[in-house]
Design a protein around this motif. Structure first.
Motif, mmCIF file in Angstrom:
data_model
loop_
_atom_site.group_PDB
_atom_site.id
_atom_site.type_symbol
_atom_site.label_atom_id
_atom_site.label_comp_id
_atom_site.label_asym_id
_atom_site.label_seq_id
_atom_site.Cartn_x
_atom_site.Cartn_y
_atom_site.Cartn_z
ATOM 1 N N LEU A 5 0.806 -1.216 0.000
ATOM 2 C CA LEU A 5 0.000 0.000 0.000
ATOM 3 C C LEU A 5 0.841 1.268 0.000
ATOM 4 O O LEU A 5 0.341 2.342 -0.288
ATOM 5 N N LEU A 6 2.110 1.150 0.353
ATOM 6 C CA LEU A 6 2.955 2.345 0.438
ATOM 7 C C LEU A 6 3.450 2.756 -0.940
ATOM 8 O O LEU A 6 3.609 1.917 -1.821
ATOM 9 N N THR A 7 3.702 4.045 -1.106
ATOM 10 C CA THR A 7 4.354 4.498 -2.332
ATOM 11 C C THR A 7 5.766 4.948 -1.975
ATOM 12 O O THR A 7 6.061 5.250 -0.813
ATOM 13 N N ASP A 8 6.608 4.964 -2.998
ATOM 14 C CA ASP A 8 8.014 5.329 -2.818
ATOM 15 C C ASP A 8 8.088 6.764 -2.262
ATOM 16 O O ASP A 8 7.381 7.642 -2.736
ATOM 17 N N GLY A 9 8.930 6.966 -1.267
ATOM 18 C CA GLY A 9 9.025 8.292 -0.642
ATOM 19 C C GLY A 9 8.400 8.255 0.738
ATOM 20 O O GLY A 9 8.335 7.190 1.367
ATOM 21 N N ILE A 10 7.933 9.400 1.205
ATOM 22 C CA ILE A 10 7.376 9.453 2.569
ATOM 23 C C ILE A 10 5.849 9.438 2.517
ATOM 24 O O ILE A 10 5.231 10.253 1.833
ATOM 25 N N ASN A 11 5.273 8.499 3.214
ATOM 26 C CA ASN A 11 3.818 8.309 3.262
ATOM 27 C C ASN A 11 3.307 8.877 4.580
ATOM 28 O O ASN A 11 3.656 8.376 5.657
ATOM 29 N N GLU A 12 2.488 9.925 4.498
ATOM 30 C CA GLU A 12 1.973 10.559 5.716
ATOM 31 C C GLU A 12 0.697 9.827 6.145
ATOM 32 O O GLU A 12 -0.365 10.017 5.547
ATOM 33 N N VAL A 13 0.831 8.967 7.130
ATOM 34 C CA VAL A 13 -0.306 8.143 7.575
ATOM 35 C C VAL A 13 -0.647 8.533 9.004
ATOM 36 O O VAL A 13 0.049 9.349 9.614
ATOM 37 N N ILE A 14 -1.707 7.938 9.536
ATOM 38 C CA ILE A 14 -1.928 8.071 10.977
ATOM 39 C C ILE A 14 -1.483 6.750 11.598
ATOM 40 O O ILE A 14 -2.021 5.686 11.274
ATOM 41 N N ALA A 15 -0.454 6.839 12.430
ATOM 42 C CA ALA A 15 0.126 5.631 13.020
ATOM 43 C C ALA A 15 -0.592 5.329 14.323
ATOM 44 O O ALA A 15 -0.742 6.208 15.174
ATOM 45 N N THR A 16 -1.050 4.074 14.459
ATOM 46 C CA THR A 16 -1.599 3.667 15.751
ATOM 47 C C THR A 16 -0.629 2.720 16.447
ATOM 48 O O THR A 16 -0.028 1.847 15.820
ATOM 49 N N THR A 17 -0.497 2.959 17.741
ATOM 50 C CA THR A 17 0.146 2.018 18.654
ATOM 51 C C THR A 17 -0.932 1.762 19.711
ATOM 52 O O THR A 17 -2.078 2.187 19.532
ATOM 53 N N TRP A 18 -0.603 1.101 20.806
ATOM 54 C CA TRP A 18 -1.651 0.729 21.754
ATOM 55 C C TRP A 18 -2.409 1.959 22.294
ATOM 56 O O TRP A 18 -1.822 2.819 22.935
ATOM 57 N N GLN A 19 -3.721 2.066 21.952
ATOM 58 C CA GLN A 19 -4.574 3.161 22.416
ATOM 59 C C GLN A 19 -3.997 4.545 22.140
ATOM 60 O O GLN A 19 -4.220 5.496 22.896
ATOM 61 N N ASN A 20 -3.238 4.652 21.049
ATOM 62 C CA ASN A 20 -2.635 5.937 20.701
ATOM 63 C C ASN A 20 -2.592 6.100 19.179
ATOM 64 O O ASN A 20 -2.389 5.120 18.454
ATOM 65 N N ALA A 21 -2.835 7.334 18.739
ATOM 66 C CA ALA A 21 -2.797 7.615 17.301
ATOM 67 C C ALA A 21 -2.103 8.954 17.082
ATOM 68 O O ALA A 21 -2.321 9.897 17.842
ATOM 69 N N ALA A 22 -1.263 9.029 16.049
ATOM 70 C CA ALA A 22 -0.590 10.288 15.710
ATOM 71 C C ALA A 22 -0.171 10.253 14.248
ATOM 72 O O ALA A 22 0.217 9.187 13.744
ATOM 73 N N PRO A 23 -0.250 11.402 13.553
ATOM 74 C CA PRO A 23 0.262 11.418 12.182
ATOM 75 C C PRO A 23 1.767 11.174 12.196
ATOM 76 O O PRO A 23 2.476 11.744 13.032
ATOM 77 N N MET A 24 2.229 10.338 11.282
ATOM 78 C CA MET A 24 3.654 10.001 11.208
ATOM 79 C C MET A 24 4.016 9.751 9.746
ATOM 80 O O MET A 24 3.178 9.282 8.963
ATOM 81 N N GLY A 25 5.272 10.013 9.408
ATOM 82 C CA GLY A 25 5.742 9.736 8.050
ATOM 83 C C GLY A 25 6.390 8.367 7.983
ATOM 84 O O GLY A 25 7.318 8.087 8.740
ATOM 85 N N LEU A 26 5.890 7.502 7.091
ATOM 86 C CA LEU A 26 6.546 6.211 6.843
ATOM 87 C C LEU A 26 7.436 6.379 5.622
ATOM 88 O O LEU A 26 6.945 6.700 4.540
ATOM 89 N N ILE A 27 8.722 6.190 5.829
ATOM 90 C CA ILE A 27 9.706 6.480 4.788
ATOM 91 C C ILE A 27 10.003 5.179 4.039
ATOM 92 O O ILE A 27 10.537 4.236 4.624
ATOM 93 N N TYR A 28 9.599 5.148 2.771
ATOM 94 C CA TYR A 28 9.810 3.933 1.971
ATOM 95 C C TYR A 28 10.854 4.229 0.903
ATOM 96 O O TYR A 28 10.579 4.985 -0.043
ATOM 97 N N ARG A 29 12.058 3.696 1.098
ATOM 98 C CA ARG A 29 13.129 3.926 0.124
ATOM 99 C C ARG A 29 13.944 2.643 -0.009
ATOM 100 O O ARG A 29 14.217 1.983 0.998
#
Ligand SMILES: Cc1cc2nc3c(=O)[nH]c(=O)nc-3n(C[C@H](O)[C@H](O)[C@H](O)COP(=O)(O)O)c2cc1C
Length: 191
Positions: A5-29
């Motif tokens: 689902l990721l595209t090359d470069g930085i994917n600005e997603v909402i990252a969830t961890t346990w009972q927590n959510a925050a926008p984060m960049g997933l860097i796919y290179r």
């Protein structure tokens, strides 16, 4: 592993961890997925503690503003299993991808985390026409999270620049997100 689902470069997603959510960049290179997570964030703490993170693909501008500044109620999280591990994703996600998260190295400011895909699911797929108002909400929110810490005038000006674009190009949801952002920042009707 393919792109998924990721595209090359930085994917600005909402990252969830346990009972927590925050926008984060997933860097796919170069076929590797990483995150740089600032120390002191809940996301960094939970990744260290639990070793997983979920990328939520979501196109609601309000969710980006809300999750950057506050916690979500428990009802917004759904329990899932990925690679035998219990994880949580956002109920409103159009798609999600769960990753095993291993801290690769640490800098003075951040953890560099390498991610390995456990499972990804598309719940519904909609077309999202490019909207500069939506993009500017993302930009303004990034600058706002930094402005909160530094109060740098340059960031203040960038936020107002993007606010003007939101007003020009955004829909009702983007305007609502901008109002909420200004409330968090304690901005009046600055132009
Ligand atoms: C679009 C966007 C991307 C962001 N990317 C990152 C990132 O890659 N790493 C990071 O540490 N913070 C990033 N932030 C800032 C965090 O979302 C923000 O600091 C948040 O308050 C952290 O929440 P937490 O304490 O619940 O983890 C980003 C913010 C936005 C709006």
């Amino acid at each position: 592993m393919g792109l998924g689902l990721l595209t090359d470069g930085i994917n600005e997603v909402i990252a969830t961890t346990w009972q927590n959510a925050a926008p984060m960049g997933l860097i796919y290179r170069n076929q590797v997925v990483r995150m740089a997570v600032f120390r002191g964030s809940h996301t960094a703490e939970r990744i260290r503690q639990d070793g997983w993170v979920v990328a939520n693909f979501i196109f609601d501008p309000l969710m980006y503003v809300k999750t950057a500044f506050e916690d979500l109620p428990p009802g917004e999280f759904l329990d899932e299993k990925a690679g035998g591990i219990p994880v949580q994703r956002l109920a409103g996600a159009e798609a999600w991808a769960a990753y095993q998260a291993v801290v690769e190295r640490e800098t003075d400011d951040a953890l560099i985390v390498q991610l390995s895909l456990l499972k990804e699911v598309v719940c519904r797929s909609a077309i999202h026409p490019v909207n500069r108002g939506f993009n500017s909400i993302i930009e303004a929110t990034v600058h706002a999270t930094r402005f909160q810490k530094s109060r740098e005038p340059r960031l203040h000006d960038l936020i107002l620049h993007h606010a003007a674009l939101v007003r020009r190009c955004g829909g009702a949801r983007e305007l609502e997100a901008l109002d909420l952002l200004f409330t968090y920042l304690d901005f009046g009707n600055e132009e």
